[in-house]
Write a protein that holds these residues in place. Structure first.
Motif, PDB file in Angstrom:
ATOM      1  N   PRO A  12      42.146  39.058  49.389  1.00 41.58           N
ATOM      2  CA  PRO A  12      41.267  38.932  50.549  1.00 41.58           C
ATOM      3  C   PRO A  12      40.826  37.483  50.733  1.00 41.58           C
ATOM      4  O   PRO A  12      40.896  36.670  49.823  1.00 41.58           O
ATOM      5  N   THR A  13      40.330  37.202  51.924  1.00 42.31           N
ATOM      6  CA  THR A  13      39.858  35.845  52.213  1.00 42.31           C
ATOM      7  C   THR A  13      38.355  35.790  52.415  1.00 42.31           C
ATOM      8  O   THR A  13      37.809  34.706  52.622  1.00 42.31           O
ATOM      9  N   GLY A  14      37.670  36.920  52.376  1.00 46.63           N
ATOM     10  CA  GLY A  14      36.227  36.944  52.617  1.00 46.63           C
ATOM     11  C   GLY A  14      35.446  37.307  51.384  1.00 46.63           C
ATOM     12  O   GLY A  14      36.010  37.592  50.322  1.00 46.63           O
ATOM     13  N   PRO A  15      34.092  37.308  51.498  1.00 42.01           N
ATOM     14  CA  PRO A  15      33.230  37.541  50.338  1.00 42.01           C
ATOM     15  C   PRO A  15      32.923  39.004  50.039  1.00 42.01           C
ATOM     16  O   PRO A  15      32.095  39.297  49.192  1.00 42.01           O
ATOM     17  N   GLY A  16      33.517  39.974  50.733  1.00 45.24           N
ATOM     18  CA  GLY A  16      33.264  41.372  50.430  1.00 45.24           C
ATOM     19  C   GLY A  16      33.764  41.725  49.043  1.00 45.24           C
ATOM     20  O   GLY A  16      34.685  41.087  48.515  1.00 45.24           O
ATOM     21  N   THR A  17      33.183  42.777  48.442  1.00 40.21           N
ATOM     22  CA  THR A  17      33.512  43.084  47.045  1.00 40.21           C
ATOM     23  C   THR A  17      34.445  44.272  46.876  1.00 40.21           C
ATOM     24  O   THR A  17      35.144  44.354  45.866  1.00 40.21           O
ATOM     25  N   GLU A  18      34.502  45.204  47.826  1.00 44.01           N
ATOM     26  CA  GLU A  18      35.289  46.420  47.618  1.00 44.01           C
ATOM     27  C   GLU A  18      36.781  46.115  47.489  1.00 44.01           C
ATOM     28  O   GLU A  18      37.467  46.670  46.624  1.00 44.01           O
ATOM     29  N   GLU A  19      37.297  45.241  48.366  1.00 43.20           N
ATOM     30  CA  GLU A  19      38.724  44.920  48.283  1.00 43.20           C
ATOM     31  C   GLU A  19      39.045  44.198  46.986  1.00 43.20           C
ATOM     32  O   GLU A  19      40.094  44.434  46.373  1.00 43.20           O
ATOM     33  N   TRP A  20      38.142  43.307  46.562  1.00 42.09           N
ATOM     34  CA  TRP A  20      38.360  42.600  45.300  1.00 42.09           C
ATOM     35  C   TRP A  20      38.349  43.580  44.131  1.00 42.09           C
ATOM     36  O   TRP A  20      39.142  43.464  43.195  1.00 42.09           O
ATOM     37  N   ALA A  21      37.424  44.554  44.171  1.00 43.26           N
ATOM     38  CA  ALA A  21      37.368  45.552  43.096  1.00 43.26           C
ATOM     39  C   ALA A  21      38.659  46.366  43.054  1.00 43.26           C
ATOM     40  O   ALA A  21      39.180  46.678  41.974  1.00 43.26           O
ATOM     41  N   ASP A  22      39.208  46.712  44.233  1.00 44.26           N
ATOM     42  CA  ASP A  22      40.460  47.478  44.269  1.00 44.26           C
ATOM     43  C   ASP A  22      41.605  46.682  43.644  1.00 44.26           C
ATOM     44  O   ASP A  22      42.421  47.225  42.879  1.00 44.26           O
ATOM     45  N   LEU A  23      41.663  45.391  43.966  1.00 51.49           N
ATOM     46  CA  LEU A  23      42.737  44.565  43.418  1.00 51.49           C
ATOM     47  C   LEU A  23      42.570  44.352  41.914  1.00 51.49           C
ATOM     48  O   LEU A  23      43.556  44.377  41.159  1.00 51.49           O
ATOM     49  N   LEU A  24      41.335  44.131  41.487  1.00 49.81           N
ATOM     50  CA  LEU A  24      41.113  43.963  40.057  1.00 49.81           C
ATOM     51  C   LEU A  24      41.438  45.253  39.311  1.00 49.81           C
ATOM     52  O   LEU A  24      42.021  45.218  38.214  1.00 49.81           O
ATOM     53  N   TRP A  25      41.093  46.386  39.896  1.00 47.14           N
ATOM     54  CA  TRP A  25      41.429  47.664  39.267  1.00 47.14           C
ATOM     55  C   TRP A  25      42.938  47.788  39.082  1.00 47.14           C
ATOM     56  O   TRP A  25      43.411  48.217  38.028  1.00 47.14           O
ATOM     57  N   GLU A  26      43.690  47.404  40.103  1.00 51.03           N
ATOM     58  CA  GLU A  26      45.148  47.489  39.998  1.00 51.03           C
ATOM     59  C   GLU A  26      45.662  46.625  38.844  1.00 51.03           C
ATOM     60  O   GLU A  26      46.522  47.049  38.064  1.00 51.03           O
ATOM     61  N   ALA A  27      45.122  45.413  38.723  1.00 58.36           N
ATOM     62  CA  ALA A  27      45.558  44.526  37.637  1.00 58.36           C
ATOM     63  C   ALA A  27      45.179  45.093  36.274  1.00 58.36           C
ATOM     64  O   ALA A  27      45.973  45.063  35.319  1.00 58.36           O
ATOM     65  N   VAL A  28      43.976  45.628  36.175  1.00 61.23           N
ATOM     66  CA  VAL A  28      43.516  46.198  34.905  1.00 61.23           C
ATOM     67  C   VAL A  28      44.335  47.430  34.553  1.00 61.23           C
ATOM     68  O   VAL A  28      44.727  47.632  33.394  1.00 61.23           O
ATOM     69  N   TRP A  29      44.623  48.271  35.535  1.00 62.99           N
ATOM     70  CA  TRP A  29      45.398  49.492  35.294  1.00 62.99           C
ATOM     71  C   TRP A  29      46.773  49.165  34.710  1.00 62.99           C
ATOM     72  O   TRP A  29      47.253  49.839  33.802  1.00 62.99           O
ATOM     73  N   TYR A  30      47.383  48.108  35.215  1.00 63.87           N
ATOM     74  CA  TYR A  30      48.705  47.731  34.735  1.00 63.87           C
ATOM     75  C   TYR A  30      48.657  46.772  33.558  1.00 63.87           C
ATOM     76  O   TYR A  30      49.697  46.277  33.117  1.00 63.87           O
ATOM     77  N   GLY A  31      47.483  46.491  33.041  1.00 62.86           N
ATOM     78  CA  GLY A  31      47.369  45.641  31.871  1.00 62.86           C
ATOM     79  C   GLY A  31      47.722  44.195  32.127  1.00 62.86           C
ATOM     80  O   GLY A  31      48.110  43.479  31.199  1.00 62.86           O
ATOM     81  N   ASP A  32      47.566  43.748  33.369  1.00 60.52           N
ATOM     82  CA  ASP A  32      47.957  42.390  33.742  1.00 60.52           C
ATOM     83  C   ASP A  32      46.740  41.468  33.639  1.00 60.52           C
ATOM     84  O   ASP A  32      46.029  41.235  34.622  1.00 60.52           O
ATOM     85  N   GLU A  33      46.520  40.933  32.448  1.00 59.09           N
ATOM     86  CA  GLU A  33      45.336  40.109  32.218  1.00 59.09           C
ATOM     87  C   GLU A  33      45.375  38.818  33.026  1.00 59.09           C
ATOM     88  O   GLU A  33      44.342  38.375  33.551  1.00 59.09           O
ATOM     89  N   GLN A  34      46.539  38.200  33.132  1.00 58.32           N
ATOM     90  CA  GLN A  34      46.643  36.961  33.900  1.00 58.32           C
ATOM     91  C   GLN A  34      46.268  37.193  35.360  1.00 58.32           C
ATOM     92  O   GLN A  34      45.523  36.422  35.956  1.00 58.32           O
ATOM     93  N   ARG A  35      46.790  38.269  35.919  1.00 54.84           N
ATOM     94  CA  ARG A  35      46.471  38.617  37.313  1.00 54.84           C
ATOM     95  C   ARG A  35      44.980  38.880  37.463  1.00 54.84           C
ATOM     96  O   ARG A  35      44.365  38.441  38.445  1.00 54.84           O
ATOM     97  N   ALA A  36      44.395  39.577  36.525  1.00 52.90           N
ATOM     98  CA  ALA A  36      42.961  39.883  36.596  1.00 52.90           C
ATOM     99  C   ALA A  36      42.132  38.603  36.600  1.00 52.90           C
ATOM    100  O   ALA A  36      41.197  38.445  37.394  1.00 52.90           O
ATOM    101  N   GLY A  37      42.476  37.679  35.714  1.00 55.26           N
ATOM    102  CA  GLY A  37      41.745  36.421  35.669  1.00 55.26           C
ATOM    103  C   GLY A  37      41.926  35.609  36.936  1.00 55.26           C
ATOM    104  O   GLY A  37      40.958  35.020  37.465  1.00 55.26           O
ATOM    105  N   ASP A  38      43.154  35.565  37.464  1.00 51.27           N
ATOM    106  CA  ASP A  38      43.412  34.825  38.700  1.00 51.27           C
ATOM    107  C   ASP A  38      42.627  35.417  39.871  1.00 51.27           C
ATOM    108  O   ASP A  38      42.103  34.687  40.726  1.00 51.27           O
ATOM    109  N   LEU A  39      42.546  36.756  39.919  1.00 49.04           N
ATOM    110  CA  LEU A  39      41.801  37.405  40.992  1.00 49.04           C
ATOM    111  C   LEU A  39      40.314  37.058  40.925  1.00 49.04           C
ATOM    112  O   LEU A  39      39.676  36.820  41.963  1.00 49.04           O
TER     113      LEU A  39
END
Length: 369
Positions: A12-39
């Motif tokens: 996302p490009t804005g400051p809302g949190t729900e979309e960011w939480a969805d993306l972080l959840w996806e990274a965490v679910w797949y065990g992608d620590e690098q992606r989680a940190g980048d997000l």
């Protein structure tokens, strides 16, 4: 854990949190620590406030981790891996220039009750308090009370924030609250263990209670209570403990579990076909029931026990175990503890609650009470 091989979704490009939480959840679910940190860093760059990032993005993802485990969609190993990723993301964020703050206020000690392993809620509180200018000592999971008191004498904080998620640690939490107050330090408590309305915080004489990290930070910002000169409530000031039922159940807990497990095979015939692993898990379930029974005796709160029994029925159902198997367990414990009136009352309440639960079908006569 299966790596994420799907195309990356644009952030996302804005400051809302729900979309960011969805993306972080996806990274965490797949065990992608690098992606989680980048997000997490990308969220800061997009304008998400650091406090919202900690609580409404990372905190939301961690809550979903717990929900997915309870629903049997996430194994214990995967749950631990997801939590570890969230912890490392928090650690990385705490060093980011947009997050770091120099302390301008007093000192707060954060600790988990001894026996409490869920350290991440306290860690999130610590990061929020640092953002608000407090100097924070986060002592982590299961801090023994004597060591906590030693730390208080050494550092002299303005308050202790005590975190607890597991209700069976409430007696220990009570002793810790009393010990901190005896050391002259006011205590803020929070976490699911203290009840959704903070009832156990009040029962144990805590100086402050908050339902979540943001409310805890707000409570500390609003002003600290005076330092206690004497404990607000001693551990032996709960009149209902005079009957010694809590002590008797705690002391006989191991025997209760073994005897109930042995008798259960007669009352619940499907158990005769259980594997060694299934029998071990059944013993663990019985031990949890005994622990919650003892804690309900300590707090004199029927709802604590019935709430756990109904939660257990839901968890068993998601795991393909018939929830009505709890009925003979409750009945066997009632028989073993028949000379303890409060324990019998709690067990009867649990039995009635199970009969009203939609997941508990009427068992055949051989397994009925």
């Amino acid at each position: 854990m299966t790596p994420d091989t799907r195309p990356r979704v644009p952030v996302p490009t804005g400051p809302g949190t729900e979309e960011w939480a969805d993306l972080l959840w996806e990274a965490v679910w797949y065990g992608d620590e690098q992606r989680a940190g980048d997000l997490a860093v990308a969220a800061l760059d997009a304008g998400v406030e650091p406090e919202a990032l900690f609580l409404d993005v990372i905190g939301a993802v961690q809550r979903k981790v717990g929900e997915e485990w309870a629903a049997n969609r996430m194994s214990v190993a995967r749950e631990h891996a997801a939590t570890a990723i969230n912890e490392r993301v928090i650690a990385a964020l705490s060093r980011h220039p947009a997050v770091r703050r120099e302390p301008t206020r007093g000192r707060i000690t954060i600790a988990c009750v001894d026996g409490e392993w869920h350290a991440l809620p306290g860690r999130l509180l610590g990061e929020v308090l640092k953002l608000r200018g407090w100097r924070v000592d986060h002592l982590g999971a299961q801090v023994p009370t004597p060591h906590l008191i030693g730390h208080l004498h050494l550092t002299g904080p303005e308050a202790v924030a005590l975190s607890g998620s597991i209700a069976t640690r409430l007696p220990t939490a009570h002793a810790t609250i009393t010990a901190c107050q005896a050391a002259g330090v006011p205590v803020l408590v929070g976490g699911a263990a203290f009840g959704p309305d903070g009832r156990y915080a009040r029962l144990f004489g805590a100086d402050m209670w908050a339902p979540d990290a943001r409310a805890a930070a707000d409570r500390l910002d609003a002003g600290l209570p005076p330092r206690p000169s004497l404990p607000h409530q001693a551990v032996d000031d709960l009149p209902h403990l005079a009957d010694q039922e809590y002590t008797l159940v705690i002391r006989s807990g191991g025997g209760l579990v073994r005897e109930t497990l042995t008798d259960l095979e007669e009352r619940f015939p499907p158990m005769r076909e259980y594997s060694r692993t299934q029998r071990r898990r059944t013993a663990e379930d019985i031990a949890h029931i005994v622990d919650f029974l003892a804690t309900a005796l300590y707090t004199d709160d029927d709802d604590l026990f019935t709430g756990f029994i109904l939660w257990t029925a839901d968890v068993l159902t998601t795991r393909g175990v018939p929830a009505h198997s709890l009925l003979p367990v409750v009945d066997l414990l009632t028989h073993r503890l028949r000379d303890l009136p409060r324990a019998v009352r709690l067990l009867h309440r649990g039995h009635r609650a199970l009969l009203d639960h939609p997941a508990v079908s009427v068992p055949d006569p051989e397994t009925a009470a």
